[in-house]
Structure formats: C-alpha cells, structure tokens
Design a protein around this motif. Structure first.
Motif, mmCIF file in Angstrom:
data_model
loop_
_atom_site.group_PDB
_atom_site.id
_atom_site.type_symbol
_atom_site.label_atom_id
_atom_site.label_comp_id
_atom_site.label_asym_id
_atom_site.label_seq_id
_atom_site.Cartn_x
_atom_site.Cartn_y
_atom_site.Cartn_z
ATOM 1 N N VAL A 28 -2.622 19.284 -26.372
ATOM 2 C CA VAL A 28 -3.314 19.606 -25.122
ATOM 3 C C VAL A 28 -4.623 18.822 -25.073
ATOM 4 O O VAL A 28 -5.403 18.824 -26.039
ATOM 5 C CB VAL A 28 -3.580 21.119 -25.011
ATOM 6 C CG1 VAL A 28 -4.391 21.429 -23.752
ATOM 7 C CG2 VAL A 28 -2.261 21.886 -24.995
ATOM 8 N N GLY A 29 -4.844 18.156 -23.936
ATOM 9 C CA GLY A 29 -6.032 17.323 -23.794
ATOM 10 C C GLY A 29 -7.116 17.933 -22.934
ATOM 11 O O GLY A 29 -8.239 18.166 -23.396
ATOM 12 N N GLU A 30 -6.777 18.213 -21.665
ATOM 13 C CA GLU A 30 -7.785 18.696 -20.723
ATOM 14 C C GLU A 30 -7.216 19.762 -19.808
ATOM 15 O O GLU A 30 -6.016 19.802 -19.548
ATOM 16 C CB GLU A 30 -8.290 17.545 -19.846
ATOM 17 C CG GLU A 30 -9.048 16.462 -20.561
ATOM 18 C CD GLU A 30 -9.536 15.397 -19.581
ATOM 19 O OE1 GLU A 30 -10.751 15.207 -19.485
ATOM 20 O OE2 GLU A 30 -8.680 14.793 -18.915
ATOM 21 N N ILE A 31 -8.108 20.596 -19.322
ATOM 22 C CA ILE A 31 -7.808 21.458 -18.171
ATOM 23 C C ILE A 31 -8.152 20.641 -16.939
ATOM 24 O O ILE A 31 -9.273 20.150 -16.806
ATOM 25 C CB ILE A 31 -8.656 22.746 -18.210
ATOM 26 C CG1 ILE A 31 -8.369 23.550 -19.486
ATOM 27 C CG2 ILE A 31 -8.393 23.595 -16.961
ATOM 28 C CD1 ILE A 31 -9.388 24.648 -19.742
ATOM 29 N N ILE A 32 -7.185 20.449 -16.055
ATOM 30 C CA ILE A 32 -7.440 19.621 -14.875
ATOM 31 C C ILE A 32 -7.408 20.408 -13.568
ATOM 32 O O ILE A 32 -7.747 19.862 -12.509
ATOM 33 C CB ILE A 32 -6.438 18.452 -14.795
ATOM 34 C CG1 ILE A 32 -4.996 18.974 -14.693
ATOM 35 C CG2 ILE A 32 -6.605 17.520 -15.978
ATOM 36 C CD1 ILE A 32 -3.993 17.887 -14.357
ATOM 37 N N TRP A 33 -7.001 21.664 -13.631
ATOM 38 C CA TRP A 33 -6.962 22.491 -12.412
ATOM 39 C C TRP A 33 -7.150 23.946 -12.809
ATOM 40 O O TRP A 33 -6.595 24.367 -13.808
ATOM 41 C CB TRP A 33 -5.633 22.310 -11.684
ATOM 42 C CG TRP A 33 -5.620 23.014 -10.360
ATOM 43 C CD1 TRP A 33 -5.099 24.262 -10.072
ATOM 44 C CD2 TRP A 33 -6.180 22.533 -9.136
ATOM 45 N NE1 TRP A 33 -5.310 24.582 -8.764
ATOM 46 C CE2 TRP A 33 -5.967 23.538 -8.156
ATOM 47 C CE3 TRP A 33 -6.842 21.356 -8.774
ATOM 48 C CZ2 TRP A 33 -6.395 23.386 -6.835
ATOM 49 C CZ3 TRP A 33 -7.265 21.216 -7.459
ATOM 50 C CH2 TRP A 33 -7.034 22.213 -6.517
ATOM 51 N N PRO A 34 -7.958 24.692 -12.050
ATOM 52 C CA PRO A 34 -8.750 24.311 -10.874
ATOM 53 C C PRO A 34 -9.848 23.299 -11.213
ATOM 54 O O PRO A 34 -10.311 23.251 -12.348
ATOM 55 C CB PRO A 34 -9.359 25.649 -10.425
ATOM 56 C CG PRO A 34 -8.541 26.711 -11.077
ATOM 57 C CD PRO A 34 -8.072 26.128 -12.362
ATOM 58 N N GLU B 243 -12.960 23.162 -10.595
ATOM 59 C CA GLU B 243 -14.246 23.667 -11.082
ATOM 60 C C GLU B 243 -14.173 24.121 -12.547
ATOM 61 O O GLU B 243 -15.200 24.416 -13.158
ATOM 62 C CB GLU B 243 -14.741 24.823 -10.216
ATOM 63 C CG GLU B 243 -13.835 26.053 -10.202
ATOM 64 C CD GLU B 243 -12.765 25.989 -9.133
ATOM 65 O OE1 GLU B 243 -12.195 27.060 -8.814
ATOM 66 O OE2 GLU B 243 -12.499 24.886 -8.604
ATOM 67 N N GLU B 244 -12.954 24.176 -13.105
ATOM 68 C CA GLU B 244 -12.788 24.583 -14.502
ATOM 69 C C GLU B 244 -12.384 23.424 -15.400
ATOM 70 O O GLU B 244 -12.008 23.621 -16.552
ATOM 71 C CB GLU B 244 -11.755 25.706 -14.592
ATOM 72 C CG GLU B 244 -12.164 26.971 -13.859
ATOM 73 C CD GLU B 244 -11.085 28.034 -13.856
ATOM 74 O OE1 GLU B 244 -10.130 27.920 -14.659
ATOM 75 O OE2 GLU B 244 -11.179 28.971 -13.050
ATOM 76 N N ARG B 245 -12.499 22.211 -14.892
ATOM 77 C CA ARG B 245 -12.117 21.027 -15.686
ATOM 78 C C ARG B 245 -12.919 20.993 -16.984
ATOM 79 O O ARG B 245 -14.132 21.164 -16.999
ATOM 80 C CB ARG B 245 -12.369 19.731 -14.914
ATOM 81 C CG ARG B 245 -11.371 19.480 -13.799
ATOM 82 C CD ARG B 245 -11.601 18.099 -13.219
ATOM 83 N NE ARG B 245 -11.259 17.074 -14.215
ATOM 84 C CZ ARG B 245 -10.250 16.211 -14.058
ATOM 85 N NH1 ARG B 245 -9.502 16.284 -12.972
ATOM 86 N NH2 ARG B 245 -10.018 15.310 -14.966
ATOM 87 N N ALA B 246 -12.187 20.749 -18.087
ATOM 88 C CA ALA B 246 -12.850 20.723 -19.397
ATOM 89 C C ALA B 246 -11.900 20.119 -20.423
ATOM 90 O O ALA B 246 -10.672 20.161 -20.257
ATOM 91 C CB ALA B 246 -13.260 22.128 -19.828
ATOM 92 N N THR B 247 -12.474 19.565 -21.477
ATOM 93 C CA THR B 247 -11.691 19.104 -22.621
ATOM 94 C C THR B 247 -11.349 20.308 -23.482
ATOM 95 O O THR B 247 -12.176 21.195 -23.691
ATOM 96 C CB THR B 247 -12.483 18.074 -23.441
ATOM 97 O OG1 THR B 247 -12.793 16.957 -22.619
ATOM 98 C CG2 THR B 247 -11.675 17.610 -24.639
ATOM 99 N N VAL B 248 -10.119 20.359 -23.985
ATOM 100 C CA VAL B 248 -9.674 21.482 -24.803
ATOM 101 C C VAL B 248 -9.884 21.141 -26.277
ATOM 102 O O VAL B 248 -9.369 20.131 -26.770
ATOM 103 C CB VAL B 248 -8.192 21.796 -24.536
ATOM 104 C CG1 VAL B 248 -7.717 22.919 -25.465
ATOM 105 C CG2 VAL B 248 -8.001 22.194 -23.076
ATOM 106 N N ASP B 249 -10.637 21.988 -26.966
ATOM 107 C CA ASP B 249 -10.894 21.798 -28.402
ATOM 108 C C ASP B 249 -10.219 22.915 -29.193
ATOM 109 O O ASP B 249 -9.998 23.997 -28.697
ATOM 110 C CB ASP B 249 -12.400 21.817 -28.691
ATOM 111 C CG ASP B 249 -13.102 20.632 -27.997
ATOM 112 O OD1 ASP B 249 -12.553 19.516 -28.029
ATOM 113 O OD2 ASP B 249 -14.199 20.864 -27.438
#
Length: 215
Positions: free
Chosen positions: A201-207, A209-215
């Motif tokens: 898993v790389g990133e949250i792309i939706w929504p 406003e919640e975009r973020a890199t997943v660690d």
C-alpha cells in the motif's frame, strides 16, 4: 450533376464518420487495455471496506497498491500489504485458472482480498505478549504507534514461528481485526505465502482531503 455531387458529398461524409468512429473505438479499446496492464503490473487501486486497519485506513478510502514493490525483495516488518487470502485467511478456497484470468482482466471481485500489516517474516518468532504488554518479535518488544487508540497489541496470547516464505500479519485495529491470530488452528496457520502478496500500500488517494502516504 447536382444530384451526383450531393451523392458524392454524402458518401464522403459517411466515410469520414466511419473512420472517426473507428478511431474512437480503437482509442477506447487501447486505453482500456493500457489501464488493465498498468493495474496488473504497476499500480492498482483498492477501496477499503472494513475497520480492521483503523486508524491507518478507514472504510470508504481508496488506496494505491504498488505491484512492483516486491519484484526484487520480500515484504518487511511494518509494511502494509494487499494479498489474496485464499489458502490462508480463506484456508479451504483455492484459486482456479478461471480466477486467475478474471483477476488479470480486473473482472474478479475483491471478496478474497485483504489489507493487513506485516508483523513477522520467515524465520521470526512472534509472541504475545512481553512483560510490558507489547508484541515480541524474536524476543524484542515492538513499538506500534499505528495501533488504534485504546487497543491492546493483542487480547489473545500466542507464540508462533513463521516458516520461510510466509508472513504473520495483523490489523492495526486489533480488537476488530480477524487476522493471523484467528487462524492458528486452520490449514496454513494464518500465515500468508509471500507469492499471494499483490503489492504494498502506497497512498490514500480518496477522499482528496485525506490524501496521505501510508506508513
């Protein structure tokens, strides 16, 4: 002559539209095939449906999955991975040739697909829990800042040795996650074969406003 000219213009117009629509159809097909190829080999998209990975991932979010992440390396402790649970989380289900084709064409469902965090890799001993209540990997307590606030690292005690080529995985929302702990008595013991991992898993792309890199 006017009638002949009108007929020729109409014929030319029909031919033009025929080639336009033919081009559009070909472009759509090529675009579809390119999308399939990218999703099958480079980056795929998944939608989160359960609460088992909260607070890292929440229901309704869409994530990217890097299918190239493990081309030359195996998953590591702490990675959040997507995997096909047949033969492990779904111990009595097996993949058929038809399933393989359907997944390659992105026609298969996601009912056998899971998202969890890697806690132990091949050769590790994973235990719950140490004197301070933390998970132990090879006797060393593991810091887990990603856990759902209020959750214990595990409410059930266990001690397992992870075979080579397999993974011990758990959800971040430990009290709401059915993971490797729940399958210790089943075929495969809840251990995920590395070859069943579809990507990291790389990133949250939706929504948005919640975009973020997943660690």
């Amino acid at each position: 002559m006017n009638r002949i000219a009108r007929t020729e213009r109409a014929t030319t117009k029909r031919r033009t539209w025929f080639w336009v629509w033919r081009f559009v159809f070909a472009a759509v097909i090529l675009g579809f095939l390119a999308t399939l190829l990218i999703r099958a080999t480079v980056v795929d998209l998944y939608r989160i449906e359960s609460v088992s990975m909260q607070p890292t991932l929440n229901p309704g979010q869409s994530i990217t999955v890097d299918r190239r992440a493990y081309g030359d390396a195996d998953p590591q402790r702490g990675d959040v991975v997507v995997f096909d649970g047949r033969g492990s989380f779904l111990p009595y289900q097996r993949q058929s040739p038809g399933d393989s084709i359907a997944r390659a064409l992105r026609l298969g469902g996601t009912g056998t697909t899971y998202v969890k965090r890697v806690i132990g890799i091949g050769g590790d001993t994973v235990e719950c829990c140490g004197d301070d209540g933390r998970i132990l990997v090879n006797g060393t307590p593991v810091d887990e800042p990603y856990l759902m606030p209020g959750d214990q690292p595990s409410q059930s005690a266990f001690s397992v040795e992870v075979p080579a080529g397999r993974l011990w995985v758990m959800g971040d929302h430990r009290s709401r996650s059915e993971d490797s702990r729940a399958l210790l008595g089943a075929s495969g013991g809840g251990m995920i074969p590395i070859e069943r991992v579809e990507g990291r898993v790389g990133e949250i792309i939706w929504p948005m406003e919640e975009r973020a890199t997943v660690d």
